[in-house]
Design an enzyme around this catalytic site. Structure first.
Site, PDB file in Angstrom:
ATOM      1  N   LYS A  19     112.878  42.789  15.468  1.00  0.00           N
ATOM      2  CA  LYS A  19     113.216  44.209  15.373  1.00  0.00           C
ATOM      3  C   LYS A  19     114.697  44.395  15.083  1.00  0.00           C
ATOM      4  O   LYS A  19     115.083  45.306  14.334  1.00  0.00           O
ATOM      5  CB  LYS A  19     112.806  44.940  16.641  1.00  0.00           C
ATOM      6  CG  LYS A  19     111.303  45.035  16.765  1.00  0.00           C
ATOM      7  CD  LYS A  19     110.891  45.726  18.028  1.00  0.00           C
ATOM      8  CE  LYS A  19     109.433  45.451  18.280  1.00  0.00           C
ATOM      9  NZ  LYS A  19     109.145  45.116  19.644  1.00  0.00           N
ATOM     10  N   SER A  76     112.485  40.687  20.896  1.00  0.00           N
ATOM     11  CA  SER A  76     112.676  41.689  19.846  1.00  0.00           C
ATOM     12  C   SER A  76     113.680  41.305  18.770  1.00  0.00           C
ATOM     13  O   SER A  76     114.293  42.179  18.153  1.00  0.00           O
ATOM     14  CB  SER A  76     113.063  43.032  20.468  1.00  0.00           C
ATOM     15  OG  SER A  76     112.048  43.485  21.305  1.00  0.00           O
ATOM     16  N   SER A 110     111.950  50.151  20.887  1.00  0.00           N
ATOM     17  CA  SER A 110     111.507  48.813  20.517  1.00  0.00           C
ATOM     18  C   SER A 110     110.045  48.841  20.061  1.00  0.00           C
ATOM     19  O   SER A 110     109.245  47.991  20.416  1.00  0.00           O
ATOM     20  CB  SER A 110     111.696  47.840  21.694  1.00  0.00           C
ATOM     21  OG  SER A 110     111.508  46.517  21.272  1.00  0.00           O
TER      22      SER A 110
END
Length: 181
Positions: free
Chosen positions: A75, A72, A136
């Protein structure tokens, strides 16, 4: 008690990662750190590190030298760039945006982590930020990128530029590349 630890883990982990991104001047040699105070903290993560911002001292490390796939990171950069856009008045928390057909499709695909988005529904930047940060979620992260830069392609360029400004390698990787038509 156990449920509280499980709920706090993703948030705590993400905050540690964001702090590490923001620490530009502190250098810690990973070769000198492996498992430091690991037995004193019950953290359910494959790998983690906590560093004192002022001194650079490692406060906690678990498998710090173990190579693992990055999770991630696009992100986290999306979250950073969202906060930057809000601070620079390019976005506001209450601003509403609507997802594209492509983003709705990704957000509703059970193969990806996510918070399902609906076509023709407007979401606030705050809602998308929270879904990206806490869950997420891929679709909301993509919609934030589109709100910031106008398109997925432009946002990928912005992320690469940000990585380069931090002197972080891998700026040629294509976050969200599997979703860009």
């Amino acid at each position: 008690m156990r449920k509280n630890k499980v709920k706090l883990f993703p948030i705590t982990s993400l905050m540690v990662c964001i702090l590490i991104f923001l620490i530009k001047s502190t250098i810690v040699k990973a070769s000198s750190v492996n498992n430091y105070h690991q037995d004193q903290v019950e953290l359910q993560a494959k790998s983690a590190i906590a560093i004192d911002l002022n001194s650079g001292q490692v406060l906690y490390a678990k498998n710090a030298n173990k190579k693992l796939p990055v999770a991630s990171m696009s992100k986290l950069i999306t979250i950073y760039l969202t906060l930057d856009a809000i601070n620079n008045k390019k976005l506001s928390w209450n601003q509403k945006v609507k997802p594209t057909k492509q983003i709705v499709k990704i957000s509703n695909d059970p193969e990806y982590s996510g918070v399902p988005l609906q076509m023709n529904h407007a979401y606030t930047i705050r809602q998308l930020y929270e879904a990206t940060l806490i869950q997420s979620a891929n679709g909301p992260a993509m919609l934030l990128g589109q709100a910031i830069s106008g398109s997925q392609q432009a946002f990928v360029k912005k992320m690469r530029k940000q990585l380069a400004s931090w002197n972080i390698g891998g700026g040629n990787a294509a976050p969200y590349s599997q979703w860009i038509a």
